[in-house]
Design a protein around this motif. Structure first.
Motif, mmCIF file in Angstrom:
data_model
loop_
_atom_site.group_PDB
_atom_site.id
_atom_site.type_symbol
_atom_site.label_atom_id
_atom_site.label_comp_id
_atom_site.label_asym_id
_atom_site.label_seq_id
_atom_site.Cartn_x
_atom_site.Cartn_y
_atom_site.Cartn_z
ATOM 1 N N LEU A 30 70.090 59.581 54.883
ATOM 2 C CA LEU A 30 68.797 59.022 55.448
ATOM 3 C C LEU A 30 67.840 58.736 55.445
ATOM 4 O O LEU A 30 67.499 60.202 54.016
ATOM 5 N N HIS A 31 66.654 58.456 54.665
ATOM 6 C CA HIS A 31 65.442 59.029 54.416
ATOM 7 C C HIS A 31 64.258 59.034 55.251
ATOM 8 O O HIS A 31 64.131 58.786 56.280
ATOM 9 N N THR A 32 63.569 60.112 55.136
ATOM 10 C CA THR A 32 62.240 61.109 56.065
ATOM 11 C C THR A 32 61.507 59.828 55.690
ATOM 12 O O THR A 32 60.788 59.375 55.392
ATOM 13 N N GLU A 35 59.003 59.657 52.688
ATOM 14 C CA GLU A 35 59.709 59.015 51.762
ATOM 15 C C GLU A 35 59.240 57.523 51.871
ATOM 16 O O GLU A 35 58.976 57.137 50.971
ATOM 17 N N VAL A 36 59.591 57.212 53.041
ATOM 18 C CA VAL A 36 59.168 55.550 53.862
ATOM 19 C C VAL A 36 57.795 55.422 53.171
ATOM 20 O O VAL A 36 57.907 54.372 52.814
ATOM 21 N N GLN A 37 56.856 56.534 53.147
ATOM 22 C CA GLN A 37 56.156 55.635 53.636
ATOM 23 C C GLN A 37 55.502 55.574 52.115
ATOM 24 O O GLN A 37 54.182 54.730 52.044
ATOM 25 N N VAL A 38 55.941 56.583 51.980
ATOM 26 C CA VAL A 38 55.545 56.703 49.867
ATOM 27 C C VAL A 38 55.575 55.707 49.251
ATOM 28 O O VAL A 38 54.630 55.106 48.819
ATOM 29 N N SER A 70 64.956 50.405 57.975
ATOM 30 C CA SER A 70 65.013 49.971 59.287
ATOM 31 C C SER A 70 64.985 51.962 59.993
ATOM 32 O O SER A 70 66.184 52.933 59.101
ATOM 33 N N GLY A 71 64.413 52.372 60.849
ATOM 34 C CA GLY A 71 64.878 53.633 61.638
ATOM 35 C C GLY A 71 63.775 53.747 62.387
ATOM 36 O O GLY A 71 62.665 53.060 62.287
ATOM 37 N N ASN A 72 63.756 55.175 62.599
ATOM 38 C CA ASN A 72 62.632 55.791 63.049
ATOM 39 C C ASN A 72 62.778 56.464 62.791
ATOM 40 O O ASN A 72 63.615 57.831 62.539
ATOM 41 N N ARG A 73 61.821 58.039 63.413
ATOM 42 C CA ARG A 73 61.109 59.022 62.489
ATOM 43 C C ARG A 73 61.995 60.640 62.996
ATOM 44 O O ARG A 73 62.191 61.264 62.947
ATOM 45 N N LEU A 74 62.585 59.455 64.379
ATOM 46 C CA LEU A 74 63.234 60.401 65.315
ATOM 47 C C LEU A 74 64.976 60.552 64.566
ATOM 48 O O LEU A 74 65.339 61.648 64.401
#
Length: 234
Positions: A30-32, A35-38, A70-74
């Motif tokens: 999974l990606h944090t 990491e996704v935002q950057v 795709s996904g969410n912070r949780l």
């Protein structure tokens, strides 16, 4: 912006290479959120920088950034492998050719050696200045070649006159004809104008150049450099 762009494309390339390696292991990960935002911000920034050189990529990269995760912070974010494949190919090209370099295929090799890498790093003013300095170096070499033993004048205008003036020693065209005389006179005026307009002011101050202005100056310098490569008619 160009210096920042070079850094950003290098960072994106590093991320893409690392992610590709992880995918090759066959293990899921999974990606944090950070990491996704950057990564998405970096992709959009790069797209904004390449609108002129790569308009298709510029319009398509923001779409890739929207579909890449795709996904969410949780629960964490997963990677869309198909979209990642598109990003991988685009990033490889942008990293190897950060600016469209097609125009350099017809530029004189000596100008390419001095200016191309600087230009591709986004230092357009420095690239233009290096090109004209190389032209001056070539003129000084030609003077020494055609007038061995003579002291090379300090002023570039005196060198141009000694080579290309009415009694100049560099005979690159047939001056027995009217058209030949006109060509020789016109070429000398080009050299005089080139150094008066670009070289002399640059010797006293840093001149800012847009990409277009740098390309125009580099191409003119290349044209004059090729003239100096012509055989000297006796």
């Amino acid at each position: 912006m160009r210096n920042t762009y070079t850094n950003e494309i290098a960072e994106l390339h590093k991320w893409v290479e690392n992610t590709d390696y992880q995918l090759g292991t066959g293990l899921s990960f999974l990606h944090t959120e950070v990491e996704v935002q950057v990564t998405c911000q970096r992709i959009c920034f790069i797209a904004n920088c390449i609108q002129e050189e790569y308009p298709f990529y510029a319009s398509h990269l923001p779409v890739i950034s929207q579909r890449l995760f795709s996904g969410n912070r949780l629960s964490g974010f997963t990677l869309n492998s198909a979209v990642f494949g598109e990003l991988y190919i685009i990033t490889q090209q942008l990293f190897s050719e950060p600016i469209n370099i097609q125009c350099w295929t017809n530029i004189h090799p000596r100008i390419v050696q001095k200016s191309k890498d600087v230009f591709c790093d986004g230092h357009f003013d420095s690239a233009a200045e290096k090109a004209i300095k190389e032209l001056e170096t070539r003129l000084r070499e030609l003077f020494q070649q055609l007038k061995p033993g003579a002291g090379v004048p300090t002023k570039i205008g005196d060198i141009v006159g000694a080579l290309l003036g009415d009694n100049g020693v560099f005979h690159f065209c047939d001056t027995s004809t009217v058209s030949g005389k006109d060509q020789r006179r016109g070429v000398k005026l080009l050299f005089d104008g080139m150094f008066a307009a670009y070289r002399n002011p640059a010797a006293h101050a840093n001149l800012p150049y847009t990409k277009r202005e740098a390309v125009e100056q580099i191409m003119l310098t290349s044209q004059l450099m090729y003239i100096l490569d012509r055989p000297c008619l006796l």
